[in-house]
Design an enzyme around this catalytic site. Structure first.
Site, mmCIF file in Angstrom:
data_model
loop_
_atom_site.group_PDB
_atom_site.id
_atom_site.type_symbol
_atom_site.label_atom_id
_atom_site.label_comp_id
_atom_site.label_asym_id
_atom_site.label_seq_id
_atom_site.Cartn_x
_atom_site.Cartn_y
_atom_site.Cartn_z
ATOM 1 N N ARG A 91 1.083 -1.390 -0.201
ATOM 2 C CA ARG A 91 0.040 0.096 -0.011
ATOM 3 C C ARG A 91 0.903 1.265 0.043
ATOM 4 O O ARG A 91 1.839 1.425 0.632
ATOM 5 C CB ARG A 91 -0.876 -0.019 1.254
ATOM 6 C CG ARG A 91 -2.135 -1.062 1.251
ATOM 7 C CD ARG A 91 -3.078 -0.579 0.035
ATOM 8 N NE ARG A 91 -4.333 -1.425 0.128
ATOM 9 C CZ ARG A 91 -4.260 -2.562 -0.753
ATOM 10 N NH1 ARG A 91 -3.395 -2.913 -1.812
ATOM 11 N NH2 ARG A 91 -5.449 -3.310 -0.627
ATOM 12 N N GLU A 106 -1.529 8.062 -4.498
ATOM 13 C CA GLU A 106 -2.332 7.346 -5.756
ATOM 14 C C GLU A 106 -3.762 7.739 -5.739
ATOM 15 O O GLU A 106 -4.309 7.728 -4.743
ATOM 16 C CB GLU A 106 -2.057 5.896 -5.517
ATOM 17 C CG GLU A 106 -2.751 4.926 -6.417
ATOM 18 C CD GLU A 106 -2.248 3.573 -6.089
ATOM 19 O OE1 GLU A 106 -3.202 2.604 -6.277
ATOM 20 O OE2 GLU A 106 -1.239 3.309 -5.514
ATOM 21 N N HIS A 165 0.434 0.142 -10.068
ATOM 22 C CA HIS A 165 -0.525 -0.863 -9.060
ATOM 23 C C HIS A 165 -0.986 -1.761 -9.989
ATOM 24 O O HIS A 165 -2.035 -2.299 -9.772
ATOM 25 C CB HIS A 165 -1.547 0.137 -8.515
ATOM 26 C CG HIS A 165 -2.183 -0.543 -7.449
ATOM 27 N ND1 HIS A 165 -2.861 0.039 -6.151
ATOM 28 C CD2 HIS A 165 -2.115 -1.664 -6.797
ATOM 29 C CE1 HIS A 165 -3.028 -0.687 -5.380
ATOM 30 N NE2 HIS A 165 -2.842 -2.065 -5.655
#
EC number: 1.1.1.290
Length: 386
Positions: A239, A267, A284
């Site tokens: 993350r 993000e 990602h």
């Protein structure tokens, strides 16, 4: 029985194949309506207007009271992702809403991404040496423990840290030891905040029960970065906010550290300033293989079938074409790594989206949405089944 209405993130793989009357064991007189929506567009107004029975999401959709307060119909929420930090499970339990996530669905995909990043940047690590490479793994859940299997298969030494698990052959070091004694540090933790703090209130889209005695937000910060040798490569496919982006930029400026990021603190927007300093950057997609995606859908499909008290009739293996990417072949022929996965191509695609000093959120999402799914490397010694 009433018709079944499903609101689903349009980026979930094979929705039509898994979520139709036949696959869900519904009688022919009952319809299954699937409403496809971009994950970031699943909002409270939609949930109130449509009143779906089932909600299928990915990590870009936060599930909490503000989303569902005006919805009285949802009985099942399925997330086709490993992580759960976007879901307020305590709230769902209070509402008696069944929740399922796809634990472990992309563990091989992400582990293979990490191995690819390491060997792309440092191909010398294919070779055994008198002093074996030390891989530090922070977080030893599904993905971290799978990465340890690949590392072991390559003859690499493993230092692992996970305070939530018992000591083991791979959970064998402190955080300080992992950071200070590893050639590579790879992060595989959920995003959590401190207990009994107002910190999470200041974070947009935070989840009320996403707290821990071992918080991971900014686990990698100015202080912990100083524990790492400049030679140590840092990889984050967990993350984004696990790393303090500002501290990371300062560290790279000072040490020229090789850093690989698949996730980013802010993000889906990424600054050109950060991107320009990274050895490899991808949007990602570490878990984006055909097998990983289908496995994620399979897991929430199976869970929904259980909720509906019907037997699953579809297996992901019925949808998979032949896979010719074999792990033992790659180990015997390291020069074929680019054929197995050209990570630099994904890196270039992200960098090509820079405009006016940043990658826009819409462009970041587009790269993920239109990503050409890789194939997992099949192995006999490392299980790749569900």
């Amino acid at each position: 029985m009433k018709n079944l209405t499903i609101v689903a993130d349009s980026n979930i793989a094979s929705l039509d194949e898994f979520f139709n009357p036949v696959a869900l064991g519904q009688n022919t007189e009952q319809q299954v309506q699937v409403i496809r929506v971009a994950g970031r567009d699943i909002n409270a107004q939609l949930m109130a207007d449509v009143q779906p029975d089932v909600l299928l999401i990915r990590s870009v959709t936060s599930i909490n009271e503000s989303l569902l307060s005006d919805n009285n119909s949802v009985k099942f929420v399925g997330s086709a992702t490993i992580g759960t930090d976007h879901v307020d499970q305590e709230y769902l339990a209070e509402r008696n809403i069944t929740f399922a996530n796809a634990a472990g669905c992309s563990k091989h995909s992400v582990a293979q991404y990490v191995v690819t990043a390491i060997l792309t940047l440092r191909p010398q690590y294919w070779q055994q040496s008198t002093k074996p490479l030390t891989v530090g793994i922070i977080g030893l859940g599904n993905i971290g423990s799978t990465l340890a299997q690949y590392a072991n298969d390559l003859g690499w030494k493993i230092l692992g840290y996970d305070p939530l698990l018992a000591t083991s052959d791979i959970n064998n070091a402190s955080l300080e030891q992992v950071l200070s004694q590893s050639d590579i540090v790879s992060l595989h933790v959920p995003l959590t905040d401190k207990k009994d703090t107002d910190a999470q209130d200041a974070v947009s889209n935070s989840i009320s029960n996403n707290v821990s005695d071992y918080p991971t937000r900014h686990l990698i910060n100015a202080e912990t970065l100083t524990l790492m040798s400049p030679h140590t490569m840092l990889i984050n496919s967990a993350r984004g906010p696990v790393i303090d982006a500002a501290a990371l930029e300062a560290d790279i400026d000072a040490t020229e550290r090789q850093v690989v990021l698949d996730v980013f603190e802010h993000e889906p927007q990424i600054s050109e300033s950060l991107l320009s300093k990274l050895a490899i950057a991808t949007p990602h997609i570490a878990g984006y293989t055909l097998e990983g995606k289908l496995r994620g859908t399979q897991i929430i499909y199976d869970a929904l079938c259980e909720k509906l008290a019907v037997l699953p009739v579809l297996s992901m293996h019925q949808l998979l074409p032949l896979n010719t990417y074999l792990w033992f072949e790659l180990k015997e022929h390291p020069d074929r790594l680019q054929k197995f996965y050209d990570i630099k191509k994904d890196d270039a695609a992200l960098r090509n989206k820079i405009t006016n000093g940043k990658v826009k959120g819409s462009d970041f999402d587009q790269l993920r949405r239109d990503y050409h799914l890789r194939r997992e490397w099949q192995a006999q010694t490392i299980s790749v089944t569900i």
